[in-house]
Design a protein around this motif. Structure first.
Motif, PDB file in Angstrom:
ATOM      1  N   ILE A  51       5.142   4.510   1.818  1.00 47.86           N
ATOM      2  CA  ILE A  51       4.550   3.204   2.057  1.00 47.86           C
ATOM      3  C   ILE A  51       3.709   3.337   3.329  1.00 47.86           C
ATOM      4  O   ILE A  51       4.180   3.879   4.333  1.00 47.86           O
ATOM      5  N   HIS A  52       2.461   2.859   3.290  1.00 45.25           N
ATOM      6  CA  HIS A  52       1.601   3.059   4.459  1.00 45.25           C
ATOM      7  C   HIS A  52       0.708   1.846   4.708  1.00 45.25           C
ATOM      8  O   HIS A  52       0.841   0.806   4.059  1.00 45.25           O
ATOM      9  N   MET A  53      -0.191   1.982   5.656  1.00 43.31           N
ATOM     10  CA  MET A  53      -1.028   0.868   6.105  1.00 43.31           C
ATOM     11  C   MET A  53      -2.410   0.867   5.444  1.00 43.31           C
ATOM     12  O   MET A  53      -3.363   0.288   5.953  1.00 43.31           O
ATOM     13  N   GLY A  54      -2.539   1.549   4.323  1.00 40.42           N
ATOM     14  CA  GLY A  54      -3.837   1.685   3.675  1.00 40.42           C
ATOM     15  C   GLY A  54      -4.402   3.073   3.849  1.00 40.42           C
ATOM     16  O   GLY A  54      -5.323   3.472   3.154  1.00 40.42           O
ATOM     17  N   ASP A  55      -3.825   3.835   4.771  1.00 42.62           N
ATOM     18  CA  ASP A  55      -4.174   5.237   5.013  1.00 42.62           C
ATOM     19  C   ASP A  55      -2.874   6.026   4.923  1.00 42.62           C
ATOM     20  O   ASP A  55      -1.930   5.752   5.676  1.00 42.62           O
ATOM     21  N   PRO A  56      -2.763   7.002   4.021  1.00 42.42           N
ATOM     22  CA  PRO A  56      -1.510   7.762   3.877  1.00 42.42           C
ATOM     23  C   PRO A  56      -1.073   8.498   5.132  1.00 42.42           C
ATOM     24  O   PRO A  56       0.053   8.980   5.200  1.00 42.42           O
ATOM     25  N   LEU A  57      -1.965   8.607   6.134  1.00 45.85           N
ATOM     26  CA  LEU A  57      -1.563   9.223   7.397  1.00 45.85           C
ATOM     27  C   LEU A  57      -0.851   8.241   8.314  1.00 45.85           C
ATOM     28  O   LEU A  57      -0.201   8.646   9.275  1.00 45.85           O
ATOM     29  N   LEU A  58      -1.000   6.951   8.050  1.00 46.98           N
ATOM     30  CA  LEU A  58      -0.344   5.920   8.854  1.00 46.98           C
ATOM     31  C   LEU A  58       0.875   5.431   8.080  1.00 46.98           C
ATOM     32  O   LEU A  58       0.843   4.433   7.362  1.00 46.98           O
ATOM     33  N   VAL A  59       1.958   6.175   8.249  1.00 47.92           N
ATOM     34  CA  VAL A  59       3.134   6.054   7.403  1.00 47.92           C
ATOM     35  C   VAL A  59       4.083   4.977   7.923  1.00 47.92           C
ATOM     36  O   VAL A  59       4.345   4.882   9.123  1.00 47.92           O
ATOM     37  N   LEU A  60       4.608   4.188   6.993  1.00 47.32           N
ATOM     38  CA  LEU A  60       5.700   3.257   7.274  1.00 47.32           C
ATOM     39  C   LEU A  60       6.970   3.920   6.709  1.00 47.32           C
ATOM     40  O   LEU A  60       7.270   5.027   7.114  1.00 47.32           O
ATOM     41  N   LYS A  95       0.877  -1.177   0.000  1.00 44.14           N
ATOM     42  CA  LYS A  95       0.000   0.000   0.000  1.00 44.14           C
ATOM     43  C   LYS A  95       0.910   1.220   0.000  1.00 44.14           C
ATOM     44  O   LYS A  95       1.807   1.339   0.833  1.00 44.14           O
ATOM     45  N   PHE A  96       0.666   2.157  -0.914  1.00 43.03           N
ATOM     46  CA  PHE A  96       1.594   3.276  -1.055  1.00 43.03           C
ATOM     47  C   PHE A  96       0.917   4.480  -1.675  1.00 43.03           C
ATOM     48  O   PHE A  96      -0.162   4.381  -2.269  1.00 43.03           O
ATOM     49  N   SER A  97       1.546   5.628  -1.516  1.00 45.06           N
ATOM     50  CA  SER A  97       1.128   6.873  -2.154  1.00 45.06           C
ATOM     51  C   SER A  97       2.331   7.499  -2.837  1.00 45.06           C
ATOM     52  O   SER A  97       3.453   7.403  -2.340  1.00 45.06           O
ATOM     53  N   LEU A  98       2.086   8.153  -3.961  1.00 43.15           N
ATOM     54  CA  LEU A  98       3.123   8.878  -4.680  1.00 43.15           C
ATOM     55  C   LEU A  98       2.745  10.348  -4.739  1.00 43.15           C
ATOM     56  O   LEU A  98       1.625  10.694  -5.111  1.00 43.15           O
ATOM     57  N   LYS A  99       3.668  11.196  -4.325  1.00 49.77           N
ATOM     58  CA  LYS A  99       3.488  12.648  -4.364  1.00 49.77           C
ATOM     59  C   LYS A  99       2.255  13.094  -3.585  1.00 49.77           C
ATOM     60  O   LYS A  99       1.564  14.022  -4.003  1.00 49.77           O
ATOM     61  N   GLN A 100       1.978  12.444  -2.472  1.00 49.06           N
ATOM     62  CA  GLN A 100       0.895  12.904  -1.602  1.00 49.06           C
ATOM     63  C   GLN A 100       1.348  14.151  -0.851  1.00 49.06           C
ATOM     64  O   GLN A 100       2.411  14.169  -0.249  1.00 49.06           O
ATOM     65  N   ARG A 101       0.535  15.188  -0.883  1.00 46.33           N
ATOM     66  CA  ARG A 101       0.868  16.439  -0.196  1.00 46.33           C
ATOM     67  C   ARG A 101       0.259  16.424   1.211  1.00 46.33           C
ATOM     68  O   ARG A 101      -0.898  16.073   1.399  1.00 46.33           O
ATOM     69  N   TYR A 102       1.074  16.831   2.201  1.00 47.22           N
ATOM     70  CA  TYR A 102       0.649  16.866   3.601  1.00 47.22           C
ATOM     71  C   TYR A 102       0.809  18.272   4.173  1.00 47.22           C
ATOM     72  O   TYR A 102       1.811  18.943   3.904  1.00 47.22           O
ATOM     73  N   ARG A 103      -0.143  18.682   4.990  1.00 47.20           N
ATOM     74  CA  ARG A 103       0.097  19.805   5.893  1.00 47.20           C
ATOM     75  C   ARG A 103       0.757  19.237   7.146  1.00 47.20           C
ATOM     76  O   ARG A 103       0.398  18.166   7.613  1.00 47.20           O
ATOM     77  N   PHE A 104       1.714  19.989   7.699  1.00 48.53           N
ATOM     78  CA  PHE A 104       2.429  19.519   8.883  1.00 48.53           C
ATOM     79  C   PHE A 104       2.528  20.641   9.897  1.00 48.53           C
ATOM     80  O   PHE A 104       3.024  21.723   9.599  1.00 48.53           O
ATOM     81  N   ASN A 105       1.994  20.386  11.100  1.00 42.50           N
ATOM     82  CA  ASN A 105       2.086  21.344  12.190  1.00 42.50           C
ATOM     83  C   ASN A 105       3.358  21.034  12.974  1.00 42.50           C
ATOM     84  O   ASN A 105       3.429  20.038  13.690  1.00 42.50           O
ATOM     85  N   TRP A 106       4.335  21.886  12.828  1.00 38.53           N
ATOM     86  CA  TRP A 106       5.655  21.640  13.415  1.00 38.53           C
ATOM     87  C   TRP A 106       5.588  21.601  14.941  1.00 38.53           C
ATOM     88  O   TRP A 106       6.339  20.882  15.598  1.00 38.53           O
ATOM     89  N   GLU A 107       4.658  22.373  15.534  1.00 38.23           N
ATOM     90  CA  GLU A 107       4.565  22.432  16.987  1.00 38.23           C
ATOM     91  C   GLU A 107       3.908  21.164  17.559  1.00 38.23           C
ATOM     92  O   GLU A 107       4.406  20.560  18.511  1.00 38.23           O
ATOM     93  N   THR A 108       2.786  20.756  16.985  1.00 42.69           N
ATOM     94  CA  THR A 108       2.055  19.596  17.512  1.00 42.69           C
ATOM     95  C   THR A 108       2.474  18.286  16.867  1.00 42.69           C
ATOM     96  O   THR A 108       2.114  17.211  17.349  1.00 42.69           O
ATOM     97  N   LYS A 109       3.228  18.378  15.746  1.00 39.83           N
ATOM     98  CA  LYS A 109       3.651  17.220  14.968  1.00 39.83           C
ATOM     99  C   LYS A 109       2.468  16.508  14.291  1.00 39.83           C
ATOM    100  O   LYS A 109       2.598  15.362  13.856  1.00 39.83           O
ATOM    101  N   GLU A 110       1.340  17.180  14.192  1.00 37.99           N
ATOM    102  CA  GLU A 110       0.199  16.612  13.489  1.00 37.99           C
ATOM    103  C   GLU A 110       0.313  16.883  11.995  1.00 37.99           C
ATOM    104  O   GLU A 110       0.867  17.896  11.570  1.00 37.99           O
TER     105      GLU A 110
END
Length: 270
Positions: free
Chosen positions: A206-215, A161-176
């Protein structure tokens, strides 16, 4: 994941790679989108670059957010075996080799030698959209395109299970972090891309089926010159949200320790 087709090479970016890491200063004619961190519109110009699960599209609902600690804890129970990690990295390196060889073979005769010299990397050329870019940026983008298509095929064969060029917002303070859909990405690019500053777009997740659950995460870098040197993470410039930090360090804060930089190591031009 729903997406729209746009014209090839839409939304090129200047922050892709530095000369010596396959990027350079763009000409004044370059569109504003070139100033973004990476190849922002890759998934817009080619559906293969959008989030996929084993080569298939992932349906995306409302924007999700996940803390790095939660994601890491969830991923621990689904960690890939050392043998699989070794196999994935080997395949990604083969894709990088293929990308460099394919692109330079296609352009044989364009440069004085088999590979461009520093002056040739800085020289201006015209992309397929008729926009003025340096050869360093054009080569980097074309090599990325080949490498990502190769990664899509190889990871699909491995059943991952994988994503290519998925864009993420990242909160540097909360790490969310949260996902940016292709529709939202297209809208933000049309608006000039200012809201995309500080977002992250790794090449392969590479992820667990959800791009937020990253391997593991893999990012391609292609040098325009000095092929004998390995790839290097770029350092964010003054004025950037992460100014002075290495891209790889920020990626590890967002995605965990398994972040790998991939560059070509072999091939006919090594």
């Amino acid at each position: 994941m729903p997406h729209r087709f746009v014209r090839r090479w839409g939304g090129l970016v200047a922050g892709c790679l530095l000369l010596g890491a396959c990027a350079s200063t763009l000409g004044r004619e370059a569109p504003r989108q070139y100033a973004l961190d990476s190849m922002s519109a890759s998934c817009l110009k080619n559906p293969l670059y959008c989030a996929t699960v084993s080569g298939r599209e992932v349906a995306t609902g409302p924007v999700q957010t996940v803390g790095a600690a939660v994601a890491s804890a969830a991923a621990v129970g689904h960690a890939l075996s050392p043998e699989m990690m070794t196999s994935i990295k080997a395949e990604m390196e083969k894709c990088a080799d293929k990308a460099r060889t394919d692109v330079l073979s296609r352009l044989k005769g364009t440069f004085e030698g088999l590979v461009p010299k520093e002056a040739e990397c800085k020289a201006m050329t015209v992309d397929v959209q008729g926009r003025s870019v340096t050869w360093a940026i054009r080569l980097g983008l074309e090599m990325h395109e080949v490498a990502l298509a190769c990664a899509h095929a190889k990871l699909g064969e491995l059943g991952l299970k994988f994503s290519l060029k998925q864009r993420y917002r990242f909160n540097w303070e909360t790490k969310e972090k949260s996902l940016i859909s292709p529709e939202e990405l297209a809208k933000l690019l049309r608006q000039g891309g200012e809201e995309l500053k500080g977002t992250l777009e790794p090449d392969v997740v590479i992820h667990m089926g959800d791009p937020l659950l990253v391997l593991p995460v893999y990012d391609f870098k292609f040098r325009c010159v000095s092929f004998e040197k390995g790839p290097e993470w770029r350092r964010y410039p003054v004025g950037h949200r992460y100014a002075g930090r290495l891209q790889g360090a920020i990626y590890r804060e967002a995605f965990g320790p398994e972040v790998h930089l991939i560059g070509p190591r072999k091939g006919m031009f090594w």
